[in-house]
Design a protein around this motif. Structure first.
Motif, PDB file in Angstrom:
ATOM      1  N   SER A 190      37.284  33.003  49.272  1.00  0.00           N
ATOM      2  CA  SER A 190      36.546  33.563  50.418  1.00  0.00           C
ATOM      3  C   SER A 190      35.931  32.485  51.301  1.00  0.00           C
ATOM      4  O   SER A 190      35.069  32.779  52.123  1.00  0.00           O
ATOM      5  CB  SER A 190      35.479  34.537  49.920  1.00  0.00           C
ATOM      6  OG  SER A 190      34.796  33.996  48.817  1.00  0.00           O
ATOM      7  N   ILE A 191      36.402  31.240  51.147  1.00  0.00           N
ATOM      8  CA  ILE A 191      35.929  30.181  52.048  1.00  0.00           C
ATOM      9  C   ILE A 191      36.391  30.559  53.458  1.00  0.00           C
ATOM     10  O   ILE A 191      37.571  30.829  53.685  1.00  0.00           O
ATOM     11  CB  ILE A 191      36.496  28.809  51.621  1.00  0.00           C
ATOM     12  CG1 ILE A 191      35.898  28.401  50.266  1.00  0.00           C
ATOM     13  CG2 ILE A 191      36.232  27.744  52.688  1.00  0.00           C
ATOM     14  CD1 ILE A 191      36.351  27.052  49.728  1.00  0.00           C
ATOM     15  N   GLY A 192      35.459  30.629  54.378  1.00  0.00           N
ATOM     16  CA  GLY A 192      35.801  31.011  55.753  1.00  0.00           C
ATOM     17  C   GLY A 192      35.874  32.510  55.959  1.00  0.00           C
ATOM     18  O   GLY A 192      36.091  32.973  57.081  1.00  0.00           O
ATOM     19  N   LEU A 193      35.741  33.292  54.877  1.00  0.00           N
ATOM     20  CA  LEU A 193      35.843  34.748  55.005  1.00  0.00           C
ATOM     21  C   LEU A 193      34.537  35.457  54.674  1.00  0.00           C
ATOM     22  O   LEU A 193      34.217  36.488  55.254  1.00  0.00           O
ATOM     23  CB  LEU A 193      36.953  35.286  54.089  1.00  0.00           C
ATOM     24  CG  LEU A 193      38.372  34.782  54.352  1.00  0.00           C
ATOM     25  CD1 LEU A 193      39.326  35.349  53.304  1.00  0.00           C
ATOM     26  CD2 LEU A 193      38.852  35.153  55.751  1.00  0.00           C
ATOM     27  N   ASP A 194      33.813  34.918  53.698  1.00  0.00           N
ATOM     28  CA  ASP A 194      32.547  35.561  53.330  1.00  0.00           C
ATOM     29  C   ASP A 194      31.557  34.495  52.867  1.00  0.00           C
ATOM     30  O   ASP A 194      31.853  33.297  52.920  1.00  0.00           O
ATOM     31  CB  ASP A 194      32.782  36.679  52.296  1.00  0.00           C
ATOM     32  CG  ASP A 194      31.847  37.875  52.531  1.00  0.00           C
ATOM     33  OD1 ASP A 194      30.650  37.624  52.833  1.00  0.00           O
ATOM     34  OD2 ASP A 194      32.281  39.029  52.424  1.00  0.00           O
ATOM     35  N   ASP A 195      30.391  34.942  52.375  1.00  0.00           N
ATOM     36  CA  ASP A 195      29.271  34.021  52.192  1.00  0.00           C
ATOM     37  C   ASP A 195      29.411  33.055  51.013  1.00  0.00           C
ATOM     38  O   ASP A 195      28.728  32.043  50.953  1.00  0.00           O
ATOM     39  CB  ASP A 195      27.969  34.814  52.007  1.00  0.00           C
ATOM     40  CG  ASP A 195      27.670  35.669  53.227  1.00  0.00           C
ATOM     41  OD1 ASP A 195      28.262  35.399  54.292  1.00  0.00           O
ATOM     42  OD2 ASP A 195      26.872  36.609  53.116  1.00  0.00           O
ATOM     43  N   TRP A 196      30.237  33.390  50.055  1.00  0.00           N
ATOM     44  CA  TRP A 196      30.450  32.509  48.910  1.00  0.00           C
ATOM     45  C   TRP A 196      31.880  31.977  48.976  1.00  0.00           C
ATOM     46  O   TRP A 196      32.655  32.392  49.826  1.00  0.00           O
ATOM     47  CB  TRP A 196      30.220  33.271  47.595  1.00  0.00           C
ATOM     48  CG  TRP A 196      28.792  33.682  47.404  1.00  0.00           C
ATOM     49  CD1 TRP A 196      28.149  34.722  48.021  1.00  0.00           C
ATOM     50  CD2 TRP A 196      27.823  33.048  46.564  1.00  0.00           C
ATOM     51  NE1 TRP A 196      26.846  34.784  47.604  1.00  0.00           N
ATOM     52  CE2 TRP A 196      26.606  33.778  46.711  1.00  0.00           C
ATOM     53  CE3 TRP A 196      27.848  31.960  45.683  1.00  0.00           C
ATOM     54  CZ2 TRP A 196      25.441  33.441  46.016  1.00  0.00           C
ATOM     55  CZ3 TRP A 196      26.686  31.631  44.989  1.00  0.00           C
ATOM     56  CH2 TRP A 196      25.493  32.354  45.158  1.00  0.00           C
ATOM     57  N   GLU A 197      32.221  31.090  48.030  1.00  0.00           N
ATOM     58  CA  GLU A 197      33.536  30.448  48.106  1.00  0.00           C
ATOM     59  C   GLU A 197      34.638  31.233  47.373  1.00  0.00           C
ATOM     60  O   GLU A 197      35.792  31.185  47.767  1.00  0.00           O
ATOM     61  CB  GLU A 197      33.429  29.014  47.576  1.00  0.00           C
ATOM     62  CG  GLU A 197      32.517  28.199  48.494  1.00  0.00           C
ATOM     63  CD  GLU A 197      32.228  26.784  48.038  1.00  0.00           C
ATOM     64  OE1 GLU A 197      31.766  25.986  48.867  1.00  0.00           O
ATOM     65  OE2 GLU A 197      32.449  26.466  46.849  1.00  0.00           O
ATOM     66  N   TRP A 198      34.252  31.929  46.291  1.00  0.00           N
ATOM     67  CA  TRP A 198      35.217  32.753  45.561  1.00  0.00           C
ATOM     68  C   TRP A 198      34.549  34.049  45.122  1.00  0.00           C
ATOM     69  O   TRP A 198      33.334  34.089  44.914  1.00  0.00           O
ATOM     70  CB  TRP A 198      35.728  32.038  44.287  1.00  0.00           C
ATOM     71  CG  TRP A 198      36.685  30.932  44.561  1.00  0.00           C
ATOM     72  CD1 TRP A 198      38.044  31.053  44.751  1.00  0.00           C
ATOM     73  CD2 TRP A 198      36.388  29.535  44.702  1.00  0.00           C
ATOM     74  NE1 TRP A 198      38.584  29.814  44.996  1.00  0.00           N
ATOM     75  CE2 TRP A 198      37.601  28.870  44.972  1.00  0.00           C
ATOM     76  CE3 TRP A 198      35.218  28.790  44.634  1.00  0.00           C
ATOM     77  CZ2 TRP A 198      37.679  27.489  45.158  1.00  0.00           C
ATOM     78  CZ3 TRP A 198      35.283  27.422  44.822  1.00  0.00           C
ATOM     79  CH2 TRP A 198      36.508  26.786  45.092  1.00  0.00           C
ATOM     80  N   GLY A 199      35.364  35.061  44.958  1.00  0.00           N
ATOM     81  CA  GLY A 199      34.922  36.270  44.289  1.00  0.00           C
ATOM     82  C   GLY A 199      35.612  36.304  42.940  1.00  0.00           C
ATOM     83  O   GLY A 199      36.790  35.935  42.825  1.00  0.00           O
ATOM     84  N   VAL A 200      34.877  36.714  41.929  1.00  0.00           N
ATOM     85  CA  VAL A 200      35.451  36.847  40.583  1.00  0.00           C
ATOM     86  C   VAL A 200      35.414  38.326  40.231  1.00  0.00           C
ATOM     87  O   VAL A 200      34.344  38.937  40.244  1.00  0.00           O
ATOM     88  CB  VAL A 200      34.623  36.041  39.546  1.00  0.00           C
ATOM     89  CG1 VAL A 200      35.202  36.195  38.142  1.00  0.00           C
ATOM     90  CG2 VAL A 200      34.515  34.582  39.951  1.00  0.00           C
ATOM     91  N   THR A 201      36.567  38.918  39.978  1.00  0.00           N
ATOM     92  CA  THR A 201      36.602  40.322  39.564  1.00  0.00           C
ATOM     93  C   THR A 201      37.226  40.375  38.186  1.00  0.00           C
ATOM     94  O   THR A 201      38.340  39.878  37.972  1.00  0.00           O
ATOM     95  CB  THR A 201      37.442  41.180  40.540  1.00  0.00           C
ATOM     96  OG1 THR A 201      36.979  40.930  41.861  1.00  0.00           O
ATOM     97  CG2 THR A 201      37.322  42.657  40.211  1.00  0.00           C
ATOM     98  N   LEU A 202      36.483  40.930  37.255  1.00  0.00           N
ATOM     99  CA  LEU A 202      36.965  41.021  35.876  1.00  0.00           C
ATOM    100  C   LEU A 202      37.089  42.497  35.494  1.00  0.00           C
ATOM    101  O   LEU A 202      36.275  43.327  35.914  1.00  0.00           O
ATOM    102  CB  LEU A 202      35.973  40.350  34.919  1.00  0.00           C
ATOM    103  CG  LEU A 202      35.529  38.921  35.264  1.00  0.00           C
ATOM    104  CD1 LEU A 202      34.467  38.441  34.262  1.00  0.00           C
ATOM    105  CD2 LEU A 202      36.722  37.969  35.256  1.00  0.00           C
ATOM    106  N   PHE A 203      38.107  42.793  34.701  1.00  0.00           N
ATOM    107  CA  PHE A 203      38.274  44.141  34.139  1.00  0.00           C
ATOM    108  C   PHE A 203      38.271  43.998  32.617  1.00  0.00           C
ATOM    109  O   PHE A 203      38.814  43.009  32.089  1.00  0.00           O
ATOM    110  CB  PHE A 203      39.591  44.768  34.595  1.00  0.00           C
ATOM    111  CG  PHE A 203      39.646  45.022  36.078  1.00  0.00           C
ATOM    112  CD1 PHE A 203      39.159  46.217  36.609  1.00  0.00           C
ATOM    113  CD2 PHE A 203      40.161  44.073  36.945  1.00  0.00           C
ATOM    114  CE1 PHE A 203      39.194  46.454  37.984  1.00  0.00           C
ATOM    115  CE2 PHE A 203      40.199  44.302  38.322  1.00  0.00           C
ATOM    116  CZ  PHE A 203      39.715  45.493  38.835  1.00  0.00           C
TER     117      PHE A 203
END
Ligand code: 76R
Length: 249
Positions: A190-203
């Protein structure tokens, strides 16, 4: 000069968090509630059809705690499609009873830290394409949080040489692999797309596994020295068949 790593980027991602306005939901007439539920089920059916035709994927969970009531994770080939589906959702009857709680925009990301085998660009491999355009698992629980790599004093990820970063991530992946079958992870850039650099989604099937993996990873150098974390959201799956029961008042 420190070299950036080349990323492979797949489907665009929107994590959409909503709170149910239970007061107005209870004040609505039975007929209005029914219209909202039916319309919402229709939208979910539409998303399921997109998923069946492999043009995207989605996940729908009930948040535990006060940060929101529902988490949707949408994957689509383009940002325009994400926007269209978000707008369609916003115009629905059900959305009249929802309050936006949070959102996160990113893109499914894999990196090319490992040298190409036999000169084959990994991005051309079917298994890579499948990971870049994944069908999200319908496992019982979800956990989402954003993160950054630290850029402070001696702990600056962005001044480390690429091979050093690659090694640290390799160590990290060994911890990750211990959770095969228990935790499925999707890293979205999410660099350049949102406020943090990565999103982590775990299932996971068992929510305790979120605590286990995140705790164990805190001791991997890549997290202990270079990881900064945002707010955590955790939830339980909401199947289409259970929507009416969830919303029954
Ligand atoms: O390419 C691959 O997926 C295999 C190696 C791998 C990379 C490059 C990998 C494996 N990860 C990679 C990159 Mn990961 N991951 C996280 C978190 O809470 C924390 O401390 C960190 C949050 C978890 C839980 C996790 C799980 N990983 C990354 C990156 C990009 C870094 C960059 O480019 O700088 C981030 C931000 C990140 C964070 N990771 C795995 C896992 C798991 C379970 C695996 C093993 C997957 C498998 O082999 O099946």
């Amino acid at each position: 000069m420190v070299e950036a790593v080349e990323t492979m980027d797949g489907w665009y991602s929107l994590h959409d968090f909503r709170t149910v306005d239970w007061n107005s939901w209870k004040l609505a007439s039975e007929a209005e509630r029914e219209e909202a539920i039916k319309g919402f089920e229709k939208l979910v059916t539409k998303w399921q059809n997109v998923e069946e035709s492999k043009n995207g994927s989605h996940a729908m969970y009930k948040v535990v705690g006060q940060k929101a009531d529902l988490i949707f994770m949408f994957l689509r080939p383009t940002m325009e499609e994400l926007n269209e589906l978000e707008t369609e959702f916003n115009k629905s009857k059900f959305a009249e009873f929802l309050v936006p709680a949070h959102s996160y925009v990113s893109i499914i990301e894999l990196s090319k830290y490992r040298p190409a085998k036999d000169g084959i660009d990994p991005e051309t491999l079917p298994e890579t394409q499948a990971r870049l355009k994944p069908i999200l698992p319908k496992w019982e629980h979800i956990c989402f949080y954003p993160m950054d790599r630290r850029r402070q004093g001696d702990e600056n990820w962005y001044t480390l040489e690429k091979d050093v970063r690659g090694k640290l991530l390799y160590e990290h992946s060994k911890t990750g692999r211990k959770y095969a079958g228990k935790v499925k992870q999707f890293i979205t850039g999410s660099i350049g797309l949102d406020d943090w650099e990565w999103g982590v989604t775990l299932f996971a099937h068992d929510p305790l596994q979120f605590k286990k993996i995140v705790y164990e990873m805190r001791f991997d150098e890549v997290s202990s020295r270079y990881g900064e974390f945002g707010e955590f959201f955790v939830g339980n799956i909401l199947h289409k068949e259970d929507i009416a029961a969830f919303l029954h008042v």
